[in-house]
Design a protein around this motif. Structure first.
Motif, PDB file in Angstrom:
ATOM      1  N   GLU A  57       0.839  -1.209   0.000  1.00 46.03           N
ATOM      2  CA  GLU A  57       0.000   0.000   0.000  1.00 46.03           C
ATOM      3  C   GLU A  57       0.874   1.259   0.000  1.00 46.03           C
ATOM      4  O   GLU A  57       0.610   2.222  -0.713  1.00 46.03           O
ATOM      5  CB  GLU A  57      -0.898   0.052   1.249  1.00 46.03           C
ATOM      6  N   LEU A  58       1.907   1.236   0.830  1.00 45.11           N
ATOM      7  CA  LEU A  58       2.781   2.411   0.926  1.00 45.11           C
ATOM      8  C   LEU A  58       3.463   2.696  -0.397  1.00 45.11           C
ATOM      9  O   LEU A  58       3.541   3.844  -0.851  1.00 45.11           O
ATOM     10  CB  LEU A  58       3.861   2.168   1.980  1.00 45.11           C
ATOM     11  N   ALA A  59       3.962   1.637  -1.030  1.00 47.30           N
ATOM     12  CA  ALA A  59       4.660   1.825  -2.306  1.00 47.30           C
ATOM     13  C   ALA A  59       3.690   2.350  -3.350  1.00 47.30           C
ATOM     14  O   ALA A  59       4.000   3.271  -4.112  1.00 47.30           O
ATOM     15  CB  ALA A  59       5.276   0.502  -2.749  1.00 47.30           C
ATOM     16  N   TYR A  60       2.489   1.800  -3.338  1.00 44.97           N
ATOM     17  CA  TYR A  60       1.493   2.218  -4.335  1.00 44.97           C
ATOM     18  C   TYR A  60       1.139   3.687  -4.142  1.00 44.97           C
ATOM     19  O   TYR A  60       0.963   4.435  -5.093  1.00 44.97           O
ATOM     20  CB  TYR A  60       0.251   1.331  -4.192  1.00 44.97           C
ATOM     21  N   PHE A  61       1.031   4.108  -2.875  1.00 43.34           N
ATOM     22  CA  PHE A  61       0.635   5.491  -2.606  1.00 43.34           C
ATOM     23  C   PHE A  61       1.825   6.405  -2.377  1.00 43.34           C
ATOM     24  O   PHE A  61       1.751   7.333  -1.594  1.00 43.34           O
ATOM     25  CB  PHE A  61      -0.368   5.555  -1.455  1.00 43.34           C
ATOM     26  N   GLY A  62       2.946   6.134  -3.021  1.00 45.07           N
ATOM     27  CA  GLY A  62       3.961   7.164  -3.143  1.00 45.07           C
ATOM     28  C   GLY A  62       5.215   7.022  -2.319  1.00 45.07           C
ATOM     29  O   GLY A  62       6.101   7.862  -2.433  1.00 45.07           O
ATOM     30  N   ALA A  63       5.349   5.991  -1.454  1.00 46.50           N
ATOM     31  CA  ALA A  63       6.613   5.852  -0.720  1.00 46.50           C
ATOM     32  C   ALA A  63       7.658   5.324  -1.708  1.00 46.50           C
ATOM     33  O   ALA A  63       7.855   4.127  -1.865  1.00 46.50           O
ATOM     34  CB  ALA A  63       6.444   4.923   0.472  1.00 46.50           C
ATOM     35  N   ARG A  64       8.304   6.250  -2.370  1.00 45.66           N
ATOM     36  CA  ARG A  64       9.141   5.959  -3.540  1.00 45.66           C
ATOM     37  C   ARG A  64      10.281   4.985  -3.252  1.00 45.66           C
ATOM     38  O   ARG A  64      10.852   4.378  -4.160  1.00 45.66           O
ATOM     39  CB  ARG A  64       9.723   7.302  -4.019  1.00 45.66           C
ATOM     40  N   VAL A  65      10.600   4.813  -1.979  1.00 45.66           N
ATOM     41  CA  VAL A  65      11.729   3.961  -1.614  1.00 45.66           C
ATOM     42  C   VAL A  65      11.532   2.527  -2.126  1.00 45.66           C
ATOM     43  O   VAL A  65      12.487   1.780  -2.295  1.00 45.66           O
ATOM     44  CB  VAL A  65      11.974   4.040  -0.082  1.00 45.66           C
ATOM     45  N   LEU A  66      10.293   2.161  -2.429  1.00 44.45           N
ATOM     46  CA  LEU A  66       9.995   0.828  -2.967  1.00 44.45           C
ATOM     47  C   LEU A  66       9.080   0.986  -4.181  1.00 44.45           C
ATOM     48  O   LEU A  66       8.043   1.640  -4.092  1.00 44.45           O
ATOM     49  CB  LEU A  66       9.268   0.031  -1.882  1.00 44.45           C
ATOM     50  N   HIS A  67       9.459   0.359  -5.305  1.00 37.22           N
ATOM     51  CA  HIS A  67       8.578   0.391  -6.480  1.00 37.22           C
ATOM     52  C   HIS A  67       7.315  -0.431  -6.169  1.00 37.22           C
ATOM     53  O   HIS A  67       7.407  -1.513  -5.579  1.00 37.22           O
ATOM     54  CB  HIS A  67       9.342  -0.203  -7.670  1.00 37.22           C
ATOM     55  N   PRO A  68       6.138   0.051  -6.580  1.00 39.89           N
ATOM     56  CA  PRO A  68       4.888  -0.608  -6.168  1.00 39.89           C
ATOM     57  C   PRO A  68       4.783  -2.094  -6.524  1.00 39.89           C
ATOM     58  O   PRO A  68       4.109  -2.833  -5.817  1.00 39.89           O
ATOM     59  CB  PRO A  68       3.804   0.175  -6.922  1.00 39.89           C
ATOM     60  N   SER A  69       5.420  -2.534  -7.589  1.00 38.84           N
ATOM     61  CA  SER A  69       5.274  -3.954  -7.972  1.00 38.84           C
ATOM     62  C   SER A  69       6.231  -4.873  -7.226  1.00 38.84           C
ATOM     63  O   SER A  69       6.175  -6.089  -7.384  1.00 38.84           O
ATOM     64  CB  SER A  69       5.518  -4.122  -9.470  1.00 38.84           C
ATOM     65  N   THR A  70       7.136  -4.299  -6.436  1.00 38.66           N
ATOM     66  CA  THR A  70       8.196  -5.100  -5.824  1.00 38.66           C
ATOM     67  C   THR A  70       7.675  -6.194  -4.903  1.00 38.66           C
ATOM     68  O   THR A  70       8.217  -7.292  -4.858  1.00 38.66           O
ATOM     69  CB  THR A  70       9.126  -4.175  -4.991  1.00 38.66           C
ATOM     70  N   VAL A  71       6.620  -5.874  -4.168  1.00 38.30           N
ATOM     71  CA  VAL A  71       6.204  -6.783  -3.105  1.00 38.30           C
ATOM     72  C   VAL A  71       5.668  -8.107  -3.645  1.00 38.30           C
ATOM     73  O   VAL A  71       5.936  -9.167  -3.090  1.00 38.30           O
ATOM     74  CB  VAL A  71       5.163  -6.080  -2.196  1.00 38.30           C
ATOM     75  N   LEU A  72       4.941  -8.040  -4.755  1.00 38.14           N
ATOM     76  CA  LEU A  72       4.188  -9.226  -5.192  1.00 38.14           C
ATOM     77  C   LEU A  72       5.022 -10.486  -5.424  1.00 38.14           C
ATOM     78  O   LEU A  72       4.733 -11.536  -4.826  1.00 38.14           O
ATOM     79  CB  LEU A  72       3.361  -8.877  -6.429  1.00 38.14           C
ATOM     80  N   PRO A  73       6.075 -10.447  -6.271  1.00 35.34           N
ATOM     81  CA  PRO A  73       6.834 -11.690  -6.473  1.00 35.34           C
ATOM     82  C   PRO A  73       7.425 -12.224  -5.171  1.00 35.34           C
ATOM     83  O   PRO A  73       7.434 -13.433  -4.937  1.00 35.34           O
ATOM     84  CB  PRO A  73       7.951 -11.275  -7.447  1.00 35.34           C
ATOM     85  N   ALA A  74       7.897 -11.324  -4.310  1.00 33.77           N
ATOM     86  CA  ALA A  74       8.481 -11.760  -3.034  1.00 33.77           C
ATOM     87  C   ALA A  74       7.407 -12.384  -2.147  1.00 33.77           C
ATOM     88  O   ALA A  74       7.609 -13.434  -1.530  1.00 33.77           O
ATOM     89  CB  ALA A  74       9.113 -10.563  -2.323  1.00 33.77           C
TER      90      ALA A  74
END
Ligand code: ADP
Ligand code: ASP
Ligand code: MG
Length: 456
Positions: free
Chosen positions: A256-273
């Motif tokens: 959620e954080l990545a999706y809503f702008g916490a740029r430190v993580l690209h929004p798609s990063t979480v899913l494969p992990a």
């Protein structure tokens, strides 16, 4: 095996590359696979020269390219072995000659397509990864460069391509298992290619996503995202300088954080992990001793309601009014179908009896969208908006969170409000000018007292 991804600031200069090479060296016993971004500002510079060339500013584009080449040569010379200097020059000449041919072609055609934009943007990671493998070898580490374009296969949505996981996983697993077990593979993040071998990219900031794809392909024990801050912080430190490190987050909170702008993580990063249950750790390459943020499946108990106040700037609100048709059957479908056809994702949605308000962060095709909406509605567009999003697993268990959020920012005009079905976020739209005030007020309200098990 672990994946270690180093972002643009972590490889921005000779001294940064040296620091990072040492970090890899210390982790050699964990069998690292290294993913590197382009040197900081390189992707922006490449895209700017592509636009200049396409606008007919051929000489300006070629001058910018020359400056970028000199910058790379200057920062890369000190990090490689003196015996490799000839090879470094050969690699730089080869890449920049190819880039110069593309820029000249664009100048002649006068058009920058998404496909040529990806071809140009790819040079940053192609060069940084090749040279980083040489920098490792200069330190006695057997770095082996692998071209991500031969391993990560995507669809043809240039500038925002998605991986085709079956082929990608088998190519990655095959390439890595065929190396000697002491070799340290080095791949460029962000870049990939279609099934036909045409260069594509995973979208801006996509090197984090590459790291996660690679980690999932080889069943890594950890995916490390090395960057320029101590981890996920309670808000973006550029707006909230006293933001605190969050020690642990759940996958759901991080996405959620990545999706809503916490740029430190690209929004798609979480899913494969997340699918493979691989922990993700965000670490600071300037302070490798800091333990960073660990992202895992299970949320840890926390006495604070929120983990972070994220935000997204440069949001456009599109209001669609229709007095007679609004709640009629099929009306929302009709609206969404238009946004979908123009490949423009909608972030937030709020409805009233006579209108629908939507937010988008990419207005590139907004004129065409409005042309299609107007025959059956009145459309108004508001630029310079921002989304603020508060995130925390405890939101779903705590009554009265909205009252506290809006109480803390009672003097800010709040536009659309939305609470995701996940119930772990609450987001709303404010004018861009009100953003800093709103974010700082929320940070003060929710992070003055901290659970020491989760924050420091
Ligand atoms: P990299 O080049 O390593 O990929 P990025 O610039 O993409 O780095 O991401 C790191 C930046 O993300 C930080 O410098 C910080 O300004 C920004 N950022 C935004 N929100 C947050 C947050 N909640 N926590 C930490 N950093 C954040
Ligand atoms: N170099 C790319 C960008 O600037 C990808 C990345 O840094 O993750 O967007
Ligand atoms: Mg990034």
């Amino acid at each position: 095996m672990i994946v270690m991804k180093f972002g643009g600031t972590s490889v921005e200069s000779a001294s940064a590359i040296e620091r990072v090479a040492e970090i890899v060296k210390e982790n050699v016993p964990c069998r690292p696979i290294v993913v590197v971004s382009a040197m900081r500002k390189t992707t922006n510079a490449l895209l700017a020269m592509g636009r200049d060339a396409a606008e007919g500013k051929r000489e300006a584009a070629l001058d910018e390219m020359e400056a970028l080449k000199n910058f790379h040569r200057r920062e890369m010379y000190p990090v490689i072995s003196p015996n490799d200097r000839y090879e470094l020059n050969r690699i730089l000449d080869e890449h920049f000659n190819e880039l110069s041919d593309i820029l000249k072609g664009l100048a002649a055609l006068g058009e920058l397509t998404p496909r040529s934009s990806d071809a140009i943007a790819s040079f940053g990671e192609r060069i940084s990864s090749t040279i980083f493998a040489m920098a490792l070898r200069a330190r006695g580490i057997p770095g082996v460069h692998l071209d991500s374009r031969k391993l990560i296969v995507t669809d043809e949505r240039f500038t925002q391509a998605s991986p085709l996981y079956g082929q990608t996983f088998s190519r990655l697993a095959g390439a890595i298992s065929s190396l000697d077990k002491h070799d340290v593979p080095v791949l460029g993040g962000f870049i990939a290619a279609t099934e036909n071998g045409v260069t594509s990219t995973l979208g801006r900031g996509g090197s984090d996503f590459t790291a996660s794809i690679v980690g999932a392909a080889v069943d890594a024990t950890e995916i490390q995202i090395w960057t320029d801050v101590d981890g996920m912080l309670t808000s973006d430190p550029s707006l909230v300088p006293d933001a605190h490190r969050v020690k642990t987050l759940s996958f759901a909170e991080a996405s959620e954080l990545a999706y809503f702008g916490a740029r430190v993580l690209h929004p798609s990063t979480v899913l494969p992990a997340m699918r493979k249950g691989i922990p993700v750790r965000i670490l600071n390459s300037r302070r490798p001793e800091s333990p960073g943020t660990l992202i895992v499946a299970e949320p840890v108990p926390c006495s604070n309601i929120l983990k972070c106040v994220a935000f997204k700037r440069q949001i456009t609100v599109v209001n669609v009014h229709s007095t007679h048709m609004l709640m009629a059957h099929g009306f929302l479908h009709r609206i969404f179908e238009i946004f979908d056809r123009f490949e423009t994702p909608v972030d937030m949605l709020a409805t009233s009896e006579v209108s629908v308000s939507l937010t988008i962060d990419n207005p590139a095709r907004l004129d065409a969208i409005c042309d299609e909406l107007r025959p059956f509605s009145q459309v108004s567009v508001e630029n310079d908006q921002a989304i603020v999003c508060v995130v925390g697993e405890n939101i779903r268990h705590t009554p009265g969170v909205a009252a506290r959020v809006f109480g803390a920012i009672h003097d800010v005009n709040v536009r659309a409000i939305s609470q995701g079905a996940s119930l772990l976020n609450l987001s709303f739209v404010v004018a861009a000018a009100d953003l800093p005030r709103a974010v700082r007020a929320l940070h003060k309200e929710f992070f003055t007292e901290l659970d020491p098990m989760v924050f420091d």
